[in-house]
Design a protein around this motif. Sequence first.
Motif, short mmCIF file in Angstrom:
data_model
loop_
_atom_site.label_atom_id
_atom_site.label_comp_id
_atom_site.label_asym_id
_atom_site.label_seq_id
_atom_site.Cartn_x
_atom_site.Cartn_y
_atom_site.Cartn_z
N LEU A 1 11.97 -5.78 -9.50
CA LEU A 1 12.41 -5.59 -8.12
C LEU A 1 12.46 -6.92 -7.37
N PRO A 2 13.46 -7.13 -6.54
CA PRO A 2 13.54 -8.38 -5.77
C PRO A 2 12.49 -8.39 -4.64
N SER A 3 12.12 -9.58 -4.22
CA SER A 3 11.19 -9.71 -3.11
C SER A 3 11.86 -9.30 -1.81
N ASP A 4 11.10 -8.66 -0.95
CA ASP A 4 11.60 -8.22 0.35
C ASP A 4 11.15 -9.21 1.41
N ASP A 5 12.07 -9.65 2.26
CA ASP A 5 11.72 -10.63 3.29
C ASP A 5 11.64 -10.00 4.68
N ASN A 6 11.59 -8.66 4.73
CA ASN A 6 11.49 -7.95 6.00
C ASN A 6 10.12 -7.31 6.12
N LEU A 7 9.33 -7.75 7.11
CA LEU A 7 7.95 -7.30 7.24
C LEU A 7 7.85 -5.80 7.46
N VAL A 8 8.76 -5.24 8.25
CA VAL A 8 8.70 -3.80 8.53
C VAL A 8 8.90 -2.99 7.26
N SER A 9 9.91 -3.34 6.46
CA SER A 9 10.16 -2.58 5.23
C SER A 9 9.06 -2.80 4.20
N VAL A 10 8.47 -4.00 4.16
CA VAL A 10 7.33 -4.24 3.27
C VAL A 10 6.17 -3.33 3.66
N ALA A 11 5.89 -3.26 4.95
CA ALA A 11 4.78 -2.44 5.43
C ALA A 11 5.02 -0.96 5.14
N ILE A 12 6.22 -0.48 5.41
CA ILE A 12 6.53 0.93 5.20
C ILE A 12 6.45 1.29 3.73
N SER A 13 7.02 0.46 2.87
CA SER A 13 7.00 0.76 1.43
C SER A 13 5.58 0.72 0.88
N ALA A 14 4.77 -0.22 1.36
CA ALA A 14 3.38 -0.30 0.89
C ALA A 14 2.60 0.94 1.31
N LEU A 15 2.70 1.32 2.57
CA LEU A 15 1.97 2.49 3.06
C LEU A 15 2.42 3.76 2.36
N LEU A 16 3.72 3.89 2.15
CA LEU A 16 4.25 5.05 1.44
C LEU A 16 3.68 5.11 0.02
N ALA A 17 3.64 3.97 -0.64
CA ALA A 17 3.10 3.93 -2.00
C ALA A 17 1.64 4.33 -2.03
N TYR A 18 0.84 3.82 -1.09
CA TYR A 18 -0.59 4.14 -1.07
C TYR A 18 -0.82 5.64 -0.96
N PHE A 19 -0.09 6.30 -0.07
CA PHE A 19 -0.34 7.72 0.16
C PHE A 19 0.26 8.60 -0.94
N VAL A 20 1.41 8.21 -1.47
CA VAL A 20 1.99 8.98 -2.58
C VAL A 20 1.09 8.90 -3.80
N LEU A 21 0.60 7.71 -4.12
CA LEU A 21 -0.27 7.55 -5.29
C LEU A 21 -1.60 8.28 -5.08
#
Length: 220
Positions: A188-208
């Motif tokens: 996966l490519p690196s994301d340079d948008n802080l909002v999308s990084v935060a949302i994807s990280a939080l989503l991953a934590y709760f889904v897992l």
Amino acid sequence: MFVGHYAAAFALKGKEKSASLGMLFIATQFVDILFFPFTLLGIERLNLVENFTAVNNFDLEYMPFTHGLLGSFLWSAVFYALYYFIFAKNKADKKSIALVMGLGVMSHWFADLLVHTPDLPIINGDPKLGFGLWQYKGLTFALEAVLLIISLVYYLKKTTAKSGVGKYAAIGFVGFLLLVNFLNFYVLPSDDNLVSVAISALLAYFVLAGIAFWVDTKRT
């Protein structure tokens, strides 16, 4: 470190069988669950710098409230108190459950110490600690994989499958975690948008964590 944090969750669940594996997944990532909203609110600071390390582009400039050693200890104490006085108060083993939950939160700082560049404060400001394994992508991936596999073996040894699904659910889940980590590291490519990084990280934590809850229902 990402999926390597969950090694502590599997190990602590093996130690205290009355604890919830799903909540231990939350506990081991709790300071990151706080960190990303804190960055969006400007309480802590994360700069996204291309190729900052071999693993990611995280320049973690300021994060004493979530990733300081003292801050981590205080959040661990909060988790301990919540379980001791509220969530597990009617259980005979409430002290043991609260302890492993607090240790789950605290484990995050020590796991991060292995991989972060020197950005982990003791309280606030210098000195900042970090052994810098993120500068070596292959070694970081291998470390997280080894930690997960060892903890999985311990978890399987200390718990018993309730059904045929229970025999393989945890193994499949750890395989999925390693696949996610591989994609994150190498595809996966690196994301340079802080909002999308935060949302994807939080989503991953709760889904897992939700998957971990389900896996835990298949073993006793």
